[in-house]
Design a protein around this motif. Structure first.
Motif, PDB file in Angstrom:
ATOM      1  N   GLU A 178     -16.456-130.566  97.746  1.00 24.40           N
ATOM      2  CA  GLU A 178     -17.657-131.384  97.861  1.00 24.40           C
ATOM      3  C   GLU A 178     -17.529-132.671  97.067  1.00 24.40           C
ATOM      4  N   GLU A 179     -16.784-132.650  95.983  1.00 19.99           N
ATOM      5  CA  GLU A 179     -16.570-133.855  95.197  1.00 19.99           C
ATOM      6  C   GLU A 179     -15.798-134.891  96.001  1.00 19.99           C
ATOM      7  N   GLU A 180     -14.943-134.443  96.895  1.00 16.79           N
ATOM      8  CA  GLU A 180     -14.137-135.334  97.720  1.00 16.79           C
ATOM      9  C   GLU A 180     -14.861-135.727  99.003  1.00 16.79           C
ATOM     10  N   GLY A 181     -16.112-135.292  99.168  1.00 10.28           N
ATOM     11  CA  GLY A 181     -16.879-135.640 100.343  1.00 10.28           C
ATOM     12  C   GLY A 181     -16.708-134.673 101.507  1.00 10.28           C
ATOM     13  N   GLN A 182     -16.016-133.582 101.323  1.00  9.33           N
ATOM     14  CA  GLN A 182     -15.796-132.604 102.379  1.00  9.33           C
ATOM     15  C   GLN A 182     -16.640-131.373 102.074  1.00  9.33           C
ATOM     16  N   SER A 183     -17.220-130.770 103.113  1.00  9.11           N
ATOM     17  CA  SER A 183     -18.036-129.577 102.899  1.00  9.11           C
ATOM     18  C   SER A 183     -17.166-128.357 102.638  1.00  9.11           C
ATOM     19  N   TRP A 184     -17.754-127.361 102.018  1.00  6.81           N
ATOM     20  CA  TRP A 184     -17.033-126.105 101.802  1.00  6.81           C
ATOM     21  C   TRP A 184     -16.745-125.427 103.137  1.00  6.81           C
ATOM     22  N   ASP A 185     -17.606-125.628 104.138  1.00  4.15           N
ATOM     23  CA  ASP A 185     -17.326-125.086 105.475  1.00  4.15           C
ATOM     24  C   ASP A 185     -15.975-125.598 105.969  1.00  4.15           C
ATOM     25  N   ALA A 186     -15.755-126.887 105.830  1.00  3.72           N
ATOM     26  CA  ALA A 186     -14.495-127.491 106.289  1.00  3.72           C
ATOM     27  C   ALA A 186     -13.310-126.976 105.479  1.00  3.72           C
ATOM     28  N   THR A 187     -13.518-126.808 104.185  1.00  3.94           N
ATOM     29  CA  THR A 187     -12.440-126.317 103.330  1.00  3.94           C
ATOM     30  C   THR A 187     -12.057-124.891 103.704  1.00  3.94           C
ATOM     31  N   VAL A 188     -13.055-124.035 103.894  1.00  5.13           N
ATOM     32  CA  VAL A 188     -12.792-122.649 104.288  1.00  5.13           C
ATOM     33  C   VAL A 188     -12.076-122.614 105.631  1.00  5.13           C
ATOM     34  N   GLU A 189     -12.504-123.461 106.547  1.00  3.75           N
ATOM     35  CA  GLU A 189     -11.837-123.510 107.848  1.00  3.75           C
ATOM     36  C   GLU A 189     -10.377-123.939 107.691  1.00  3.75           C
ATOM     37  N   GLU A 190     -10.139-124.995 106.928  1.00  4.64           N
ATOM     38  CA  GLU A 190      -8.778-125.491 106.728  1.00  4.64           C
ATOM     39  C   GLU A 190      -7.884-124.433 106.080  1.00  4.64           C
ATOM     40  N   TRP A 191      -8.380-123.790 105.050  1.00  7.20           N
ATOM     41  CA  TRP A 191      -7.566-122.837 104.282  1.00  7.20           C
ATOM     42  C   TRP A 191      -7.372-121.498 104.984  1.00  7.20           C
ATOM     43  N   LEU A 192      -8.375-121.061 105.773  1.00  6.60           N
ATOM     44  CA  LEU A 192      -8.337-119.685 106.250  1.00  6.60           C
ATOM     45  C   LEU A 192      -8.339-119.493 107.762  1.00  6.60           C
ATOM     46  N   THR A 193      -9.132-120.255 108.491  1.00  6.90           N
ATOM     47  CA  THR A 193      -9.259-119.944 109.918  1.00  6.90           C
ATOM     48  C   THR A 193      -8.489-120.878 110.838  1.00  6.90           C
ATOM     49  N   ALA A 194      -8.191-122.083 110.402  1.00  2.00           N
ATOM     50  CA  ALA A 194      -7.560-123.079 111.285  1.00  2.00           C
ATOM     51  C   ALA A 194      -6.211-122.628 111.827  1.00  2.00           C
ATOM     52  N   GLU A 195      -5.450-121.900 111.047  1.00  2.00           N
ATOM     53  CA  GLU A 195      -4.119-121.478 111.479  1.00  2.00           C
ATOM     54  C   GLU A 195      -4.109-120.076 112.074  1.00  2.00           C
ATOM     55  N   GLY A 196      -5.297-119.516 112.315  1.00  2.00           N
ATOM     56  CA  GLY A 196      -5.387-118.216 112.958  1.00  2.00           C
ATOM     57  C   GLY A 196      -5.094-117.032 112.046  1.00  2.00           C
ATOM     58  N   LYS A 197      -5.111-117.242 110.744  1.00  2.00           N
ATOM     59  CA  LYS A 197      -4.851-116.140 109.816  1.00  2.00           C
ATOM     60  C   LYS A 197      -6.007-115.142 109.787  1.00  2.00           C
ATOM     61  N   CYS A 214     -10.252-114.581 111.790  1.00  2.00           N
ATOM     62  CA  CYS A 214     -11.162-115.115 112.807  1.00  2.00           C
ATOM     63  C   CYS A 214     -12.397-115.774 112.207  1.00  2.00           C
ATOM     64  N   ALA A 215     -12.748-115.426 110.969  1.00  2.00           N
ATOM     65  CA  ALA A 215     -13.906-116.022 110.306  1.00  2.00           C
ATOM     66  C   ALA A 215     -13.744-115.864 108.802  1.00  2.00           C
ATOM     67  N   ALA A 216     -14.427-116.718 108.070  1.00  2.00           N
ATOM     68  CA  ALA A 216     -14.380-116.659 106.615  1.00  2.00           C
ATOM     69  C   ALA A 216     -15.638-117.289 106.054  1.00  2.00           C
ATOM     70  N   GLY A 217     -15.946-116.946 104.814  1.00  2.00           N
ATOM     71  CA  GLY A 217     -17.106-117.522 104.171  1.00  2.00           C
ATOM     72  C   GLY A 217     -16.953-117.504 102.664  1.00  2.00           C
ATOM     73  N   MET A 218     -17.844-118.222 102.023  1.00  2.00           N
ATOM     74  CA  MET A 218     -17.906-118.242 100.564  1.00  2.00           C
ATOM     75  C   MET A 218     -19.334-117.913 100.161  1.00  2.00           C
ATOM     76  N   ALA A 219     -19.456-117.093  99.120  1.00  2.00           N
ATOM     77  CA  ALA A 219     -20.774-116.698  98.628  1.00  2.00           C
ATOM     78  C   ALA A 219     -20.802-116.854  97.119  1.00  2.00           C
ATOM     79  N   GLN A 220     -22.000-116.996  96.589  1.00  2.00           N
ATOM     80  CA  GLN A 220     -22.170-117.124  95.150  1.00  2.00           C
ATOM     81  C   GLN A 220     -21.997-115.767  94.474  1.00  2.00           C
ATOM     82  N   ALA A 270     -21.070-121.152 102.671  1.00  2.00           N
ATOM     83  CA  ALA A 270     -20.066-121.785 103.533  1.00  2.00           C
ATOM     84  C   ALA A 270     -19.550-120.757 104.523  1.00  2.00           C
ATOM     85  N   ALA A 271     -19.249-121.222 105.738  1.00  2.00           N
ATOM     86  CA  ALA A 271     -18.714-120.338 106.767  1.00  2.00           C
ATOM     87  C   ALA A 271     -17.834-121.128 107.727  1.00  2.00           C
TER      88      ALA A 271
END
Length: 81
Positions: free
Chosen positions: A3-22, A24-30, A38-39
């Motif tokens: 978020e400090e870099e202007g990107q949402s956590w949704d986008a980060t989770v997608e980039e790190w976990l779901t974009a490469e098919g590792k 099917c879904a991911a999320g972050m919780a407090q 984030a999802a």
């Protein structure tokens, strides 16, 4: 970080976990209360559909393996259990 870099956590989770098919879904919780913030995947909010439902009742198989009973499902409470 994201978020400090202007990107949402949704986008980060997608980039790190779901974009490469590792997965099917991911999320972050407090950690404090189990609330998701984030999802992914982000398209059409599909990630949220996979990882979150409002608290609700479902019929589950009881411990005896035969009978059924109603149980309240609360995603945030389940994460904290």
């Amino acid at each position: 970080m994201a978020e400090e870099e202007g990107q949402s956590w949704d986008a980060t989770v997608e980039e790190w976990l779901t974009a490469e098919g590792k997965c099917c879904a991911a999320g972050m919780a407090q950690q404090a209360d189990g609330a998701f913030y984030a999802a992914a995947p982000q398209a059409d909010e599909k990630g949220w559909g996979y990882i979150w439902k409002d608290p609700h009742e479902e019929t589950i198989t009881a411990d005896d393996g035969v009978s059924e009973e109603k149980m309240t499902i609360n995603e945030a409470a389940a994460l904290l259990a």
